[in-house]
Design a protein around this motif. Sequence first.
Motif, PDB file in Angstrom:
ATOM      1  N   GLU A   1      53.618  61.609  45.511  1.00 20.61           N
ATOM      2  CA  GLU A   1      52.223  61.480  45.090  1.00 20.61           C
ATOM      3  C   GLU A   1      51.977  62.212  43.767  1.00 20.61           C
ATOM      4  N   GLU A   2      52.571  63.395  43.613  1.00 22.54           N
ATOM      5  CA  GLU A   2      52.422  64.139  42.366  1.00 22.54           C
ATOM      6  C   GLU A   2      53.062  63.385  41.203  1.00 22.54           C
ATOM      7  N   ARG A   3      54.220  62.812  41.448  1.00 23.51           N
ATOM      8  CA  ARG A   3      54.887  62.034  40.399  1.00 23.51           C
ATOM      9  C   ARG A   3      54.044  60.822  40.001  1.00 23.51           C
ATOM     10  N   LYS A   4      53.385  60.229  40.979  1.00 23.04           N
ATOM     11  CA  LYS A   4      52.516  59.091  40.707  1.00 23.04           C
ATOM     12  C   LYS A   4      51.328  59.516  39.843  1.00 23.04           C
ATOM     13  N   GLN A   5      50.740  60.661  40.171  1.00 17.69           N
ATOM     14  CA  GLN A   5      49.613  61.171  39.377  1.00 17.69           C
ATOM     15  C   GLN A   5      50.042  61.472  37.947  1.00 17.69           C
ATOM     16  N   LEU A   6      51.203  62.098  37.809  1.00 14.88           N
ATOM     17  CA  LEU A   6      51.709  62.415  36.478  1.00 14.88           C
ATOM     18  C   LEU A   6      51.988  61.141  35.686  1.00 14.88           C
ATOM     19  N   ALA A   7      52.556  60.142  36.338  1.00 14.81           N
ATOM     20  CA  ALA A   7      52.878  58.888  35.649  1.00 14.81           C
ATOM     21  C   ALA A   7      51.623  58.241  35.075  1.00 14.81           C
ATOM     22  N   GLU A   8      50.517  58.335  35.793  1.00 18.79           N
ATOM     23  CA  GLU A   8      49.271  57.763  35.298  1.00 18.79           C
ATOM     24  C   GLU A   8      48.749  58.547  34.103  1.00 18.79           C
ATOM     25  N   ILE A   9      48.866  59.867  34.153  1.00 19.39           N
ATOM     26  CA  ILE A   9      48.465  60.703  33.019  1.00 19.39           C
ATOM     27  C   ILE A   9      49.342  60.399  31.810  1.00 19.39           C
ATOM     28  N   TYR A  10      50.640  60.259  32.026  1.00 22.90           N
ATOM     29  CA  TYR A  10      51.555  59.919  30.930  1.00 22.90           C
ATOM     30  C   TYR A  10      51.138  58.604  30.276  1.00 22.90           C
ATOM     31  N   ARG A  11      50.836  57.618  31.101  1.00 26.32           N
ATOM     32  CA  ARG A  11      50.511  56.277  30.585  1.00 26.32           C
ATOM     33  C   ARG A  11      49.254  56.322  29.723  1.00 26.32           C
ATOM     34  N   VAL A  12      48.242  56.995  30.207  1.00 29.43           N
ATOM     35  CA  VAL A  12      46.949  56.985  29.523  1.00 29.43           C
ATOM     36  C   VAL A  12      46.967  57.817  28.244  1.00 29.43           C
ATOM     37  N   TYR A  13      47.652  58.957  28.280  1.00 26.06           N
ATOM     38  CA  TYR A  13      47.610  59.882  27.139  1.00 26.06           C
ATOM     39  C   TYR A  13      48.863  59.827  26.269  1.00 26.06           C
ATOM     40  N   ALA A  14      49.665  58.788  26.396  1.00 19.51           N
ATOM     41  CA  ALA A  14      50.846  58.580  25.555  1.00 19.51           C
ATOM     42  C   ALA A  14      51.787  59.783  25.609  1.00 19.51           C
ATOM     43  N   LEU A  15      52.121  60.190  26.824  1.00 19.77           N
ATOM     44  CA  LEU A  15      53.033  61.306  27.025  1.00 19.77           C
ATOM     45  C   LEU A  15      54.363  60.786  27.566  1.00 19.77           C
ATOM     46  N   PRO A  16      55.490  61.281  27.077  1.00 15.92           N
ATOM     47  CA  PRO A  16      56.772  60.875  27.652  1.00 15.92           C
ATOM     48  C   PRO A  16      56.994  61.517  29.018  1.00 15.92           C
ATOM     49  N   TYR A  17      56.676  62.808  29.111  1.00 10.21           N
ATOM     50  CA  TYR A  17      56.784  63.587  30.349  1.00 10.21           C
ATOM     51  C   TYR A  17      56.323  64.999  30.024  1.00 10.21           C
ATOM     52  N   VAL A  18      56.009  65.783  31.036  1.00  6.98           N
ATOM     53  CA  VAL A  18      55.767  67.206  30.850  1.00  6.98           C
ATOM     54  C   VAL A  18      56.750  67.974  31.719  1.00  6.98           C
ATOM     55  N   ILE A  19      56.938  69.238  31.401  1.00  6.43           N
ATOM     56  CA  ILE A  19      57.832  70.106  32.169  1.00  6.43           C
ATOM     57  C   ILE A  19      57.055  71.338  32.609  1.00  6.43           C
ATOM     58  N   SER A  20      57.675  72.169  33.398  1.00  8.38           N
ATOM     59  CA  SER A  20      57.010  73.377  33.886  1.00  8.38           C
ATOM     60  C   SER A  20      57.127  74.492  32.855  1.00  8.38           C
ATOM     61  N   LEU A  21      56.286  75.502  32.995  1.00  7.23           N
ATOM     62  CA  LEU A  21      56.341  76.657  32.103  1.00  7.23           C
ATOM     63  C   LEU A  21      57.685  77.378  32.200  1.00  7.23           C
ATOM     64  N   PRO A  22      58.260  77.587  33.388  1.00  9.25           N
ATOM     65  CA  PRO A  22      59.591  78.210  33.434  1.00  9.25           C
ATOM     66  C   PRO A  22      60.662  77.414  32.675  1.00  9.25           C
ATOM     67  N   GLU A  23      60.529  76.100  32.669  1.00 10.23           N
ATOM     68  CA  GLU A  23      61.483  75.289  31.914  1.00 10.23           C
ATOM     69  C   GLU A  23      61.316  75.499  30.415  1.00 10.23           C
ATOM     70  N   TYR A  24      60.068  75.622  29.951  1.00 10.93           N
ATOM     71  CA  TYR A  24      59.841  75.955  28.543  1.00 10.93           C
ATOM     72  C   TYR A  24      60.449  77.315  28.213  1.00 10.93           C
ATOM     73  N   GLU A  25      60.246  78.282  29.098  1.00 13.39           N
ATOM     74  CA  GLU A  25      60.798  79.617  28.870  1.00 13.39           C
ATOM     75  C   GLU A  25      62.316  79.567  28.731  1.00 13.39           C
TER      76      GLU A  25
END
Length: 317
Positions: A218-242
């Motif tokens: 369900e979370e992946r589905k929500q993210l996929a919709e956000i990606y589609r609407v806002y032209a995002l390839p994907y997002v990652i977590s803050l620990p991954e950025y670190e």
Amino acid sequence: MTSTLYQQIQQLYDASSGLWEQVWGEHMHHGYYGPDGNLKKERRQAQIDLIEELLGWAGVPSEKALCESYRILDVGCGIGGSTLYLTQKFSSIAENNLKLDGRSDRDFSISAEQNKTGASVTATGITLSPVQANRATERAKIADAQSNVNFLVADALNMPFPDESFDLVWSLESGEHMPDKIKFLQECCRVLKPGGTLILATWCHRPVGETAGELTDEERKQLAEIYRVYALPYVISLPEYEEIVRSLPLTSIRSADWSKAVAPFWDVVIDSALTPSAIWGLLTSGWTTIQAALALGLMSRGYQSGLIRFGLICAVK
């Protein structure tokens, strides 16, 4: 950056930036509503407060930094809101420092090579949107700041700047658009001068792993919709950025999660979008912008559920 994604991002901001400025002003980013997000503020003031809080959190600028020529890079500059604000703020600080030193005749419109007695503050903003770059340039002229700032259409994964060009690399809500987060941060580090500061604020998803658990379907589905609407390839977590930042030649690395502090912004935007002028602007700005507006609730619900996070990183080269 892939041509398709490049075009999607460009089209999104070409179509929506005029309406955003008309309804919400020059700052195209979250606002700050106190550490717990419970302060009531006028929307534009909350956006300015976010800039100020980020600078304070990162300890930028130091008095020593503004004793010499100081160059700012705004990655994902929008229509120049943050770029101009930072330039004017830092120039004012440098000018006050000179007055305290008894050198009040400093002209900030000339270069450091022309006047060695104090600091000059200049800034460059980059965006994928020609519409944004042109409007930012217009706004700089209106503010009589065109000699201190310039705006370019450029790819943040392949920046057209020499190594070690900038004292501050500022990225306020652009990292989420990057299809290669590692390459993006490598480029930010490459153009940063030794002793310079990187400040990154970006959309993230919640941490994952053994303790937090992986993202649900369900979370992946929500993210996929956000990606589609806002032209995002994907997002990652803050620990991954670190983890990425720690692999680079950077020190004094700090991170923070300001999700609570910025979450109210989306409800404020939703409320302001219900005015007659905003609705008419949406109807005349095209389907891409309408979709983005209709999806505002996705972000609000994402913050409420804890899926969407607002992550901060600062580091020194």
